[in-house]
Scaffold this motif. Structure first.
Motif, mmCIF file in Angstrom:
data_model
loop_
_atom_site.group_PDB
_atom_site.id
_atom_site.type_symbol
_atom_site.label_atom_id
_atom_site.label_comp_id
_atom_site.label_asym_id
_atom_site.label_seq_id
_atom_site.Cartn_x
_atom_site.Cartn_y
_atom_site.Cartn_z
ATOM 1 N N LEU A 71 21.693 -6.345 58.604
ATOM 2 C CA LEU A 71 22.930 -6.109 57.861
ATOM 3 C C LEU A 71 23.281 -4.628 57.919
ATOM 4 O O LEU A 71 22.400 -3.770 57.797
ATOM 5 C CB LEU A 71 22.780 -6.493 56.388
ATOM 6 N N VAL A 90 22.850 -13.018 50.606
ATOM 7 C CA VAL A 90 22.068 -13.076 51.857
ATOM 8 C C VAL A 90 20.588 -13.257 51.564
ATOM 9 O O VAL A 90 19.900 -14.059 52.211
ATOM 10 C CB VAL A 90 22.303 -11.805 52.696
ATOM 11 N N LEU A 149 28.900 -6.085 55.961
ATOM 12 C CA LEU A 149 28.434 -7.164 55.094
ATOM 13 C C LEU A 149 29.504 -7.582 54.097
ATOM 14 O O LEU A 149 29.714 -8.773 53.849
ATOM 15 C CB LEU A 149 27.178 -6.707 54.342
#
Length: 255
Positions: free
Chosen positions: A137, A245, A142
């Motif tokens: 990421l 995530v 993101l």
């Protein structure tokens, strides 16, 4: 949890599907108004905010501070390593993590110059360790849709030592910002297909040094639009996305 603050017995007791995070950053110039540590500070600020929410779901490795910043070397103070050096070093750290039985790894990036080689790192280790989940990421990609609602600058206004990075530093480490040296919009013109900023990737790739991109100032974008409140809003958007995530990674089946 931070890896280096635990004892060997405490590491042994941790669930092996806990998400182990490797922060990668940079020590490089950030114009006249931000310190060389900007990318390091921003990356750890976001991770430590997420850690307070996620608790034992994440285990944060020591940050790799000096990474790939050759394109900033025209400016005094910048430190850099070759892509090959970074790849070998980061790979060895993550191989150590996997040797201890951890199967979920997240590389968390806070420097644009790391993105290409970090993708190589994840592709290489992921292909060689298919029993693991390995992800990458970069904080501004993101949460790009949410961050688009926060920005005030036009195209090119969010790039380096810019509206967003300055806002985050005003929020996370206000004492390090030289507020009297914050300037306005700074960007060197280029071909339309090579125009980019954090939230608007270019259609093609044209290598330019940061001195070229910034017209010599070291700043690309508009830091004058930064505020502490904007830094708090950016933090909230990124950490919300990061928390999702981490939850996803913990639930995903392994190869």
């Amino acid at each position: 949890m931070k890896w280096e603050e635990l004892t060997t017995q405490e590491i042994e007791a941790i669930d092996r599907q806990t998400v182990v995070v490797l922060p990668i950053a940079a020590v490089e110039q950030h114009g006249a108004h931000l310190p060389l540590s900007t990318d390091c500070t921003i990356g750890m600020h976001l991770l430590e905010t997420a850690e307070r929410r996620c608790g034992a779901d994440i285990l944060i490795l020591p940050q790799i501070k000096v990474c790939c910043s050759d394109h900033h070397m025209d400016f005094p103070g910048t430190l850099s390593v070759r892509h090959e050096t970074f790849l070998a070093y980061a790979e060895d750290i993550l191989r150590s993590v996997m040797a201890h039985g951890f199967t979920t790894i997240l590389v968390f990036n806070s420097h644009g110059g790391n993105q290409a080689i970090a993708r190589v790192l994840v592709d290489k280790l992921g292909n060689e360790n298919r029993h693991c989940r390995i992800a990458l990421l970069t904080w501004w990609t993101l949460a790009a849709p949410e961050l688009a609602a926060v920005r005030e600058s036009g195209p090119g206004g969010i790039n380096h030592a810019c509206e967003f990075e300055t806002a985050l530093m005003l929020h996370a480490a206000p004492g390090t910002v030289r507020t009297d040296l914050i300037g306005g919009m700074s960007i060197a013109p280029t071909a339309d297909w090579a125009e980019e900023d954090m939230l608007k990737p270019a259609r093609g790739t044209l290598f330019r040094t940061m001195k070229e991109k910034s017209g010599g100032s070291g700043t690309v974008g508009d830091p004058s639009l930064a505020s502490e409140a904007k830094g708090a809003a950016i933090t909230a958007a990124v950490v919300d996305a990061l928390e999702r995530v981490i939850s996803d990674l913990r639930r995903m089946p392994r190869g």
